[in-house]
Motif scaffolding. Sequence first.
Motif, mmCIF file in Angstrom:
data_model
loop_
_atom_site.group_PDB
_atom_site.id
_atom_site.type_symbol
_atom_site.label_atom_id
_atom_site.label_comp_id
_atom_site.label_asym_id
_atom_site.label_seq_id
_atom_site.Cartn_x
_atom_site.Cartn_y
_atom_site.Cartn_z
ATOM 1 N N UNK A 179 0.864 -1.181 -0.135
ATOM 2 C CA UNK A 179 0.011 -0.103 -0.025
ATOM 3 C C UNK A 179 0.863 0.994 0.028
ATOM 4 N N UNK A 180 0.493 2.182 -0.592
ATOM 5 C CA UNK A 180 1.202 3.422 -0.789
ATOM 6 C C UNK A 180 0.509 4.704 -0.090
ATOM 7 N N UNK A 181 1.104 5.582 0.354
ATOM 8 C CA UNK A 181 0.281 6.735 1.031
ATOM 9 C C UNK A 181 -0.455 7.375 -0.084
ATOM 10 N N UNK A 182 -1.746 7.677 0.302
ATOM 11 C CA UNK A 182 -2.694 8.194 -0.466
ATOM 12 C C UNK A 182 -3.930 7.600 0.042
ATOM 13 N N UNK A 183 -5.013 7.892 -1.053
ATOM 14 C CA UNK A 183 -6.315 7.438 -0.566
ATOM 15 C C UNK A 183 -6.687 6.068 -0.880
ATOM 16 N N UNK A 184 -7.769 5.300 -0.491
ATOM 17 C CA UNK A 184 -8.016 3.919 -0.612
ATOM 18 C C UNK A 184 -8.494 4.121 -2.101
ATOM 19 N N UNK A 185 -9.049 4.965 -2.445
ATOM 20 C CA UNK A 185 -9.367 4.805 -4.156
ATOM 21 C C UNK A 185 -8.042 4.941 -5.050
ATOM 22 N N UNK A 186 -7.196 5.904 -4.533
ATOM 23 C CA UNK A 186 -6.079 5.795 -5.265
ATOM 24 C C UNK A 186 -5.150 4.603 -5.258
ATOM 25 N N UNK A 187 -5.176 4.141 -4.182
ATOM 26 C CA UNK A 187 -4.458 2.610 -3.924
ATOM 27 C C UNK A 187 -5.224 1.518 -5.039
ATOM 28 N N UNK A 188 -6.476 1.678 -4.779
ATOM 29 C CA UNK A 188 -7.171 0.325 -5.713
ATOM 30 C C UNK A 188 -7.023 0.763 -7.170
ATOM 31 N N UNK A 189 -6.946 2.323 -7.481
ATOM 32 C CA UNK A 189 -6.912 2.640 -8.972
ATOM 33 C C UNK A 189 -5.350 2.480 -9.315
ATOM 34 N N UNK A 190 -4.492 2.014 -8.454
ATOM 35 C CA UNK A 190 -3.006 2.096 -8.721
ATOM 36 C C UNK A 190 -2.533 3.384 -9.010
ATOM 37 N N UNK A 191 -3.003 4.185 -8.524
ATOM 38 C CA UNK A 191 -2.544 5.578 -8.801
ATOM 39 C C UNK A 191 -2.544 6.335 -10.131
ATOM 40 N N UNK A 192 -3.324 5.744 -10.927
ATOM 41 C CA UNK A 192 -3.529 6.174 -12.310
ATOM 42 C C UNK A 192 -4.915 7.136 -12.094
ATOM 43 N N UNK A 193 -5.336 7.388 -13.379
ATOM 44 C CA UNK A 193 -6.659 8.334 -13.087
ATOM 45 C C UNK A 193 -7.819 7.223 -12.707
ATOM 46 N N UNK A 194 -8.547 7.714 -11.440
ATOM 47 C CA UNK A 194 -9.387 7.074 -10.881
ATOM 48 C C UNK A 194 -10.916 6.990 -11.777
ATOM 49 N N UNK A 195 -11.072 5.756 -11.886
ATOM 50 C CA UNK A 195 -12.340 5.530 -12.557
ATOM 51 C C UNK A 195 -13.380 5.148 -11.327
ATOM 52 N N UNK A 196 -14.149 5.857 -10.972
ATOM 53 C CA UNK A 196 -14.816 5.562 -9.624
ATOM 54 C C UNK A 196 -15.766 4.382 -9.779
ATOM 55 N N UNK A 197 -16.260 4.043 -11.014
ATOM 56 C CA UNK A 197 -16.956 2.930 -11.179
ATOM 57 C C UNK A 197 -16.253 1.609 -11.030
ATOM 58 N N UNK A 198 -14.892 1.637 -11.681
ATOM 59 C CA UNK A 198 -14.193 0.491 -11.635
ATOM 60 C C UNK A 198 -13.537 0.324 -10.110
ATOM 61 N N UNK A 199 -13.347 1.302 -9.514
ATOM 62 C CA UNK A 199 -12.789 1.210 -8.192
ATOM 63 C C UNK A 199 -13.840 0.571 -7.164
ATOM 64 N N UNK A 200 -15.187 1.104 -7.471
ATOM 65 C CA UNK A 200 -16.359 0.524 -6.560
ATOM 66 C C UNK A 200 -16.829 -0.882 -7.015
ATOM 67 N N UNK A 201 -16.577 -0.984 -8.392
ATOM 68 C CA UNK A 201 -16.721 -2.473 -9.013
ATOM 69 C C UNK A 201 -15.558 -3.638 -8.268
ATOM 70 N N UNK A 202 -14.387 -3.123 -8.246
ATOM 71 C CA UNK A 202 -13.620 -4.051 -7.714
ATOM 72 C C UNK A 202 -13.606 -4.247 -6.241
ATOM 73 N N UNK A 203 -14.046 -3.097 -5.501
ATOM 74 C CA UNK A 203 -14.196 -3.351 -4.155
ATOM 75 C C UNK A 203 -15.509 -4.200 -3.663
ATOM 76 N N UNK A 204 -16.473 -4.132 -4.498
ATOM 77 C CA UNK A 204 -17.618 -4.929 -4.393
ATOM 78 C C UNK A 204 -17.231 -6.480 -4.820
ATOM 79 N N UNK A 205 -16.570 -6.508 -5.813
ATOM 80 C CA UNK A 205 -16.166 -7.885 -6.166
ATOM 81 C C UNK A 205 -15.481 -8.547 -5.289
ATOM 82 N N UNK A 206 -14.690 -7.910 -4.623
ATOM 83 C CA UNK A 206 -13.797 -8.462 -3.300
ATOM 84 C C UNK A 206 -14.188 -8.186 -2.124
ATOM 85 N N UNK A 207 -15.582 -8.095 -1.934
ATOM 86 C CA UNK A 207 -16.261 -7.922 -0.553
ATOM 87 C C UNK A 207 -15.608 -7.094 0.290
ATOM 88 N N UNK A 208 -15.047 -5.836 -0.091
ATOM 89 C CA UNK A 208 -14.306 -5.047 0.852
ATOM 90 C C UNK A 208 -15.181 -3.654 0.770
#
Length: 155
Positions: free
Chosen positions: A1-30
């Motif tokens: 994990x890197x210093x930043x927000x949860x969304x930034x970490x899930x999006x690998x510090x690229x451009x944050x696609x909020x739908x993809x971030x939420x989809x990944x979190x839902x798919x993994x139950x977090x």
Amino acid sequence: MFEGSIAENIARFGEIDHEKVIDAAQQTGVHELILHFPQGYDTPIGVSGGFLSGGQRQRIALARAVYGHPSLIVLDEPNANLDDVGEAALLRAVESLKKAGCTVVLITHRTSIVSSVDKMLILHEGQIAAFGPRDEVINALTQSARPKVPAVAPA
């Protein structure tokens, strides 16, 4: 994990696609866990994820791994710090990934996740000790672990 927000970490510090971030979190139950943090997906996690427990870091890292629906995911000790809830979410995520056609490679010492694999490779001192369908490998290991009973000569 890197210093930043949860969304930034899930999006690998690229451009944050909020739908993809939420989809990944839902798919993994977090997803629900993240919503309970003070700022949800915008919660800063601190240096090396210091704001999070070990299990929370692993669950968010799993969401990062599935972000964008990759075709291959390698998970090294994905259940090392998980509680029962996290472990169940991991098992559901692995099954979901497999159904979606993703190849999932698990490296683990904990056998609780073995039920989700199709094939197993056992290494011993860097050498292949067993490889094949899960049930065949488990049966072979079970047979080799049984104590040998010496034959009794008839009297």
